[in-house]
Design a protein around this motif. Structure first.
Motif, PDB file in Angstrom:
ATOM      1  N   LEU A  26       0.825  -1.207   0.000  1.00 21.93           N
ATOM      2  CA  LEU A  26       0.000   0.000   0.000  1.00 21.93           C
ATOM      3  C   LEU A  26       0.857   1.254   0.000  1.00 21.93           C
ATOM      4  CD1 LEU A  26      -2.960  -0.922   2.387  1.00 21.93           C
ATOM      5  CD2 LEU A  26      -2.798  -1.129  -0.104  1.00 21.93           C
ATOM      6  N   ASP A  27       2.028   1.184   0.615  1.00 26.34           N
ATOM      7  CA  ASP A  27       2.952   2.316   0.577  1.00 26.34           C
ATOM      8  C   ASP A  27       3.513   2.489  -0.832  1.00 26.34           C
ATOM      9  OD1 ASP A  27       3.128   3.004   3.579  1.00 26.34           O
ATOM     10  OD2 ASP A  27       3.482   0.845   3.509  1.00 26.34           O
ATOM     11  N   GLU A  28       3.697   1.388  -1.547  1.00 29.87           N
ATOM     12  CA  GLU A  28       4.111   1.481  -2.945  1.00 29.87           C
ATOM     13  C   GLU A  28       3.031   2.138  -3.780  1.00 29.87           C
ATOM     14  OE1 GLU A  28       5.162  -2.416  -4.246  1.00 29.87           O
ATOM     15  OE2 GLU A  28       6.678  -2.712  -2.685  1.00 29.87           O
ATOM     16  N   PHE A  29       1.758   1.829  -3.481  1.00 37.25           N
ATOM     17  CA  PHE A  29       0.647   2.495  -4.169  1.00 37.25           C
ATOM     18  C   PHE A  29       0.667   3.997  -3.897  1.00 37.25           C
ATOM     19  CE2 PHE A  29      -2.271  -1.502  -4.150  1.00 37.25           C
ATOM     20  CZ  PHE A  29      -1.535  -2.028  -5.202  1.00 37.25           C
ATOM     21  N   MET A  30       0.929   4.374  -2.640  1.00 32.27           N
ATOM     22  CA  MET A  30       0.994   5.802  -2.302  1.00 32.27           C
ATOM     23  C   MET A  30       2.126   6.473  -3.061  1.00 32.27           C
ATOM     24  SD  MET A  30       0.331   5.861   1.823  1.00 32.27           S
ATOM     25  CE  MET A  30      -0.510   4.475   2.590  1.00 32.27           C
ATOM     26  N   ASN A  31       3.276   5.817  -3.137  1.00 33.39           N
ATOM     27  CA  ASN A  31       4.412   6.377  -3.869  1.00 33.39           C
ATOM     28  C   ASN A  31       4.064   6.570  -5.340  1.00 33.39           C
ATOM     29  OD1 ASN A  31       5.894   6.278  -1.494  1.00 33.39           O
ATOM     30  ND2 ASN A  31       6.906   4.348  -2.010  1.00 33.39           N
ATOM     31  N   GLN A  32       3.409   5.573  -5.912  1.00 34.92           N
ATOM     32  CA  GLN A  32       3.033   5.653  -7.323  1.00 34.92           C
ATOM     33  C   GLN A  32       2.023   6.774  -7.552  1.00 34.92           C
ATOM     34  OE1 GLN A  32       0.564   2.463  -8.796  1.00 34.92           O
ATOM     35  NE2 GLN A  32       1.346   2.657 -10.883  1.00 34.92           N
ATOM     36  N   ALA A  33       0.995   6.834  -6.701  1.00 43.33           N
ATOM     37  CA  ALA A  33      -0.041   7.851  -6.855  1.00 43.33           C
ATOM     38  C   ALA A  33       0.510   9.258  -6.662  1.00 43.33           C
ATOM     39  CB  ALA A  33      -1.177   7.590  -5.860  1.00 43.33           C
ATOM     40  N   GLY A  34       1.577   9.370  -5.868  1.00 45.01           N
ATOM     41  CA  GLY A  34       2.160  10.680  -5.615  1.00 45.01           C
ATOM     42  C   GLY A  34       3.083  11.173  -6.699  1.00 45.01           C
ATOM     43  N   THR A  35       3.391  10.317  -7.679  1.00 44.05           N
ATOM     44  CA  THR A  35       4.325  10.713  -8.737  1.00 44.05           C
ATOM     45  C   THR A  35       3.742  10.630 -10.144  1.00 44.05           C
ATOM     46  OG1 THR A  35       5.238   8.461  -8.767  1.00 44.05           O
ATOM     47  CG2 THR A  35       6.366  10.083  -7.394  1.00 44.05           C
ATOM     48  N   THR A  36       2.771   9.755 -10.380  1.00 40.95           N
ATOM     49  CA  THR A  36       2.216   9.633 -11.726  1.00 40.95           C
ATOM     50  C   THR A  36       1.334  10.821 -12.066  1.00 40.95           C
ATOM     51  OG1 THR A  36       0.903   8.256 -13.236  1.00 40.95           O
ATOM     52  CG2 THR A  36       0.210   8.318 -10.937  1.00 40.95           C
ATOM     53  N   LEU A  37       1.325  11.216 -13.325  1.00 36.85           N
ATOM     54  CA  LEU A  37       0.464  12.309 -13.784  1.00 36.85           C
ATOM     55  C   LEU A  37      -0.854  11.798 -14.327  1.00 36.85           C
ATOM     56  CD1 LEU A  37       3.110  14.571 -15.590  1.00 36.85           C
ATOM     57  CD2 LEU A  37       2.256  14.723 -13.241  1.00 36.85           C
ATOM     58  N   ASP A  38      -1.032  10.503 -14.331  1.00 36.41           N
ATOM     59  CA  ASP A  38      -2.263   9.891 -14.840  1.00 36.41           C
ATOM     60  C   ASP A  38      -3.297   9.864 -13.713  1.00 36.41           C
ATOM     61  OD1 ASP A  38      -4.309   8.176 -15.701  1.00 36.41           O
ATOM     62  OD2 ASP A  38      -2.937   6.988 -16.932  1.00 36.41           O
ATOM     63  N   ASN A  39      -4.311  10.715 -13.799  1.00 39.64           N
ATOM     64  CA  ASN A  39      -5.301  10.799 -12.732  1.00 39.64           C
ATOM     65  C   ASN A  39      -6.113   9.525 -12.581  1.00 39.64           C
ATOM     66  OD1 ASN A  39      -4.862  13.324 -11.552  1.00 39.64           O
ATOM     67  ND2 ASN A  39      -5.990  14.377 -13.172  1.00 39.64           N
ATOM     68  N   THR A  40      -6.257   8.761 -13.655  1.00 42.86           N
ATOM     69  CA  THR A  40      -6.968   7.484 -13.562  1.00 42.86           C
ATOM     70  C   THR A  40      -6.188   6.517 -12.675  1.00 42.86           C
ATOM     71  OG1 THR A  40      -7.898   7.788 -15.774  1.00 42.86           O
ATOM     72  CG2 THR A  40      -7.931   5.559 -14.864  1.00 42.86           C
ATOM     73  N   VAL A  41      -4.876   6.494 -12.848  1.00 44.93           N
ATOM     74  CA  VAL A  41      -4.020   5.640 -12.018  1.00 44.93           C
ATOM     75  C   VAL A  41      -4.061   6.116 -10.563  1.00 44.93           C
ATOM     76  CG1 VAL A  41      -1.639   4.886 -11.605  1.00 44.93           C
ATOM     77  CG2 VAL A  41      -2.532   5.009 -13.946  1.00 44.93           C
ATOM     78  N   ARG A  42      -4.008   7.421 -10.363  1.00 48.98           N
ATOM     79  CA  ARG A  42      -4.061   7.965  -9.006  1.00 48.98           C
ATOM     80  C   ARG A  42      -5.362   7.574  -8.313  1.00 48.98           C
ATOM     81  NH1 ARG A  42      -3.382  13.794  -7.947  1.00 48.98           N
ATOM     82  NH2 ARG A  42      -2.313  13.070  -6.078  1.00 48.98           N
ATOM     83  N   PHE A  43      -6.464   7.798  -8.993  1.00 47.87           N
ATOM     84  CA  PHE A  43      -7.775   7.499  -8.414  1.00 47.87           C
ATOM     85  C   PHE A  43      -7.887   6.018  -8.060  1.00 47.87           C
ATOM     86  CE2 PHE A  43     -12.276   6.316  -8.978  1.00 47.87           C
ATOM     87  CZ  PHE A  43     -12.874   7.171  -8.071  1.00 47.87           C
ATOM     88  N   SER A  44      -7.413   5.155  -8.947  1.00 45.61           N
ATOM     89  CA  SER A  44      -7.466   3.717  -8.702  1.00 45.61           C
ATOM     90  C   SER A  44      -6.613   3.334  -7.495  1.00 45.61           C
ATOM     91  CB  SER A  44      -6.989   2.961  -9.951  1.00 45.61           C
ATOM     92  OG  SER A  44      -6.950   1.567  -9.720  1.00 45.61           O
ATOM     93  N   ALA A  45      -5.419   3.936  -7.399  1.00 42.43           N
ATOM     94  CA  ALA A  45      -4.524   3.611  -6.282  1.00 42.43           C
ATOM     95  C   ALA A  45      -5.132   4.035  -4.950  1.00 42.43           C
ATOM     96  CB  ALA A  45      -3.174   4.293  -6.489  1.00 42.43           C
ATOM     97  N   TYR A  46      -5.681   5.240  -4.893  1.00 51.85           N
ATOM     98  CA  TYR A  46      -6.258   5.715  -3.632  1.00 51.85           C
ATOM     99  C   TYR A  46      -7.489   4.899  -3.244  1.00 51.85           C
ATOM    100  CZ  TYR A  46      -3.178   9.746  -4.205  1.00 51.85           C
ATOM    101  OH  TYR A  46      -2.076  10.561  -4.352  1.00 51.85           O
ATOM    102  N   ASN A  47      -8.242   4.444  -4.228  1.00 47.33           N
ATOM    103  CA  ASN A  47      -9.381   3.564  -3.930  1.00 47.33           C
ATOM    104  C   ASN A  47      -8.917   2.261  -3.305  1.00 47.33           C
ATOM    105  OD1 ASN A  47     -12.310   4.162  -4.565  1.00 47.33           O
ATOM    106  ND2 ASN A  47     -11.354   5.032  -6.376  1.00 47.33           N
ATOM    107  N   GLN A  48      -7.864   1.688  -3.880  1.00 46.02           N
ATOM    108  CA  GLN A  48      -7.325   0.438  -3.354  1.00 46.02           C
ATOM    109  C   GLN A  48      -6.831   0.625  -1.928  1.00 46.02           C
ATOM    110  OE1 GLN A  48      -7.423  -2.401  -5.059  1.00 46.02           O
ATOM    111  NE2 GLN A  48      -6.241  -3.741  -3.707  1.00 46.02           N
ATOM    112  N   ILE A  49      -6.144   1.733  -1.680  1.00 48.24           N
ATOM    113  CA  ILE A  49      -5.615   2.007  -0.341  1.00 48.24           C
ATOM    114  C   ILE A  49      -6.740   2.159   0.662  1.00 48.24           C
ATOM    115  CG2 ILE A  49      -4.345   3.706   1.032  1.00 48.24           C
ATOM    116  CD1 ILE A  49      -2.796   4.317  -1.660  1.00 48.24           C
TER     117      ILE A  49
END
Length: 550
Positions: free
Chosen positions: A480-503
């Motif tokens: 889940l910390d890897e998801f946070m790292n990914q969501a905090g750096t990617t510019l793809d809002n779809t990826v961000r939204f998906s990661a935060y939902n999973q978390i």
């Protein structure tokens, strides 16, 4: 008589049109309209700045996305550290000269640089400086060695490449930088008009603005009149042309003025909700505010010798049971009234990339089963698990313990309520208690959390990341910390939204690990004319989107 009748009819018709194009709202008198000096909790002043000063980007309250504004486009370097913004050249600085608006000059990249350097200046400490510290060199400039004389042009990594291009270097890659550039503290300012030696540049006779609205009358403590900026290059989405802001409506009069129609909009204190609800409930609207109250756990703790201290709270089934046994809506109603609502999620929907995961709600049967499976039926074997609170949270803690007693069969004495100072609660939550020196880290604690900027990363990651999260519950780093790292750096809002939902789901869903329990969100209440449309349910007020219908 016929001519008189026609004239009167025209006058009446014109009066109706004007009334529909004008809006009357109530606010607290702003002590300051300096964009970088505004606390994130000063909603009224931030609403005014939102409409008076253009930003690089703008939060679109309808789509939940960040839109271009002064910046028409941007690029990010491959390493995510350098952001280059291309600016428009058709937005003007405007001043009122002898009662008439006058365009002074275009907003330029140099105005962005000046505003950022000024925000980093230690001589003008800002309540939101932490957001500017993302820019490389800002923190060093804001906290210099007393013997150093630093040149902001050499230290702070923001550059005007030309009049319409500005570059930023960041301390680390941050996908949420676009969220930050929509905030007041990033708004450009004109160096030649900002006189900090007197502090009067933002007062009625001196202010110069760049937004969609222009101050045409300002009587401090009484009213402010905003009219559409005649030099604004974009179309207005709404039909409102004039906003009359009243500062002289006291809390004792605001409800009656809203109900009578003398006001079209106001943020209201929760104590007024029941009055308006009784007289004209259709005026009322609520939305999540800036603060979340939560119950935290200290687990995977060690003693002064460095040995692990075994606790029932180490087991995620126990933490889940305690969460599912709480009826958080009842907590909100019994303890806070209209000022909060119960929540099953951590990140507000209003945050940029805010997840939609609903979280697990009140389920006493599942709570009992989880506690039994964990080997602690009716909390047998718990020993004592004190709850650390400040004096303000004692009643909330009492209601929590009562629900655990009723829904889990836990004896009340298992959870002694321990009032301590706010600093000691923070030390427990942040795991900065010195147990070697005899400090006590309490197993349960109640605290409020508020993000520094309105993005999901600031809510969930800045709170709960295993390495840099402020709330050090006891989590061990995982995917889940890897998801946070990914969501905090990617510019793809779809990826961000998906990661935060999973978390959110893995923390607070029906099978969640519950490092903390989100309890209640602060509620912001507004009352508004039912014919007024275009008002978003979150974000700052954007008057250019408002219209009257009907």
């Amino acid at each position: 008589m016929r001519i008189i009748f026609v004239v009167l009819l025209i006058a009446v018709f014109a009066g109706n049109v004007t009334a529909q194009d004008s809006m009357r709202i109530a606010m607290r008198n702003p002590e300051n309209l300096d964009p970088v000096q505004l606390s994130r909790f000063d909603l009224d002043s931030r609403d005014l700045v939102e409409n008076l000063f253009v930003g690089l980007t703008r939060f679109n309250s309808r789509t939940g996305q960040i839109d271009p504004w002064l910046a028409e486009s941007w690029q990010v370097s491959d390493n995510g550290l350098t952001w280059t913004f291309q600016l428009r050249n058709d937005i003007q600085w405007v001043a009122l000269k002898e009662g008439k608006p006058e365009a002074i000059r275009p907003v330029t990249a140099a105005d962005v640089v000046f505003a950022i350097q000024r925000a980093c200046d230690p001589n003008r400490p800002s309540p939101v400086a932490v957001n500017i510290y993302l820019i490389k060199g800002c923190r060093a400039f804001a906290s210099p060695n007393s013997l150093e004389q630093l040149d902001p042009n050499q230290v702070i990594a923001v550059r005007a490449v030309d009049e319409t291009t500005v570059e930023f270097d960041l301390v680390f890659p941050a996908s949420f930088f676009l969220t930050m550039t929509s905030l007041p503290e990033f708004r450009p300012l004109p160096a030649e008009f900002v006189d900090d030696s007197t502090g009067l540049w933002f007062r009625p006779d001196n202010i110069i603005t760049s937004g969609a609205w222009l101050i045409t009358d300002w009587q401090p403590g009484v009213l402010m009149k905003l009219d559409r900026n005649p030099f604004w290059p974009d179309e207005f989405a709404g039909t409102v042309e004039t906003v009359e802001v009243r500062f002289d409506v006291g809390i004792d009069a605001i409800a009656s003025e809203l109900v009578s129609g003398s006001l079209d909009f106001a943020r209201i204190d929760p104590v007024l909700v029941s009055t308006i609800q009784t007289q004209k409930p259709e005026l009322l609207h609520s939305r999540d505010g800036l603060s979340l109250t939560l119950l935290g756990f200290s687990y995977n703790m060690v003693n002064a010798e460095g040995a692990l201290v075994v606790s029932p709270l180490d087991n995620p089934l126990v933490r889940r049971a305690l969460a599912l046994a709480l009826d958080r809506d009842t907590l909100a109603q019994n303890v806070f009234g209209f000022s909060t609502r119960g929540t099953t999620h951590f990140t507000p929907r209003s945050a940029m990339a805010g997840p939609s995961s609903p979280g697990a709600g009140f389920d006493p049967a599942a709570a009992v089963q989880a506690l039994t499976t964990a080997g602690y039926p009716n909390c047998a074997g718990f020993g004592q698990l004190p709850i650390a609170v400040t004096d303000q949270e004692v009643v909330l803690a009492q209601n929590i313990v009562a629900q655990w007693q009723a829904n889990l069969g836990c004896p009340q004495e298992v959870f002694p309520i321990t009032p301590i100072t706010r600093r000691d609660v923070l030390n427990t939550a942040h795991n900065t208690v010195d147990v070697v020196e005899g400090g006590i880290r309490y197993p349960l604690w109640i605290i409020s959390w508020s993000a520094d900027y309105p993005d999901a990363q600031a809510w969930i990651a800045d709170a709960l990341h295993c390495e840099y999260g402020y709330l050090r519950a006891g989590r061990v780093c995982d995917r889940l910390d890897e998801f946070m790292n990914q969501a905090g750096t990617t510019l793809d809002n779809t990826v961000r939204f998906s990661a935060y939902n999973q978390i959110e789901n893995e923390f607070f869903g029906s099978q969640g690990s519950f490092p903390v329990i989100p309890l209640v969100f602060e509620q912001h209440w507004t009352a508004q004319n039912p014919d007024l449309v275009g008002i978003s349910s979150y974000g700052q007020l954007q008057f250019d989107r408002w219209s009257f219908e009907g």
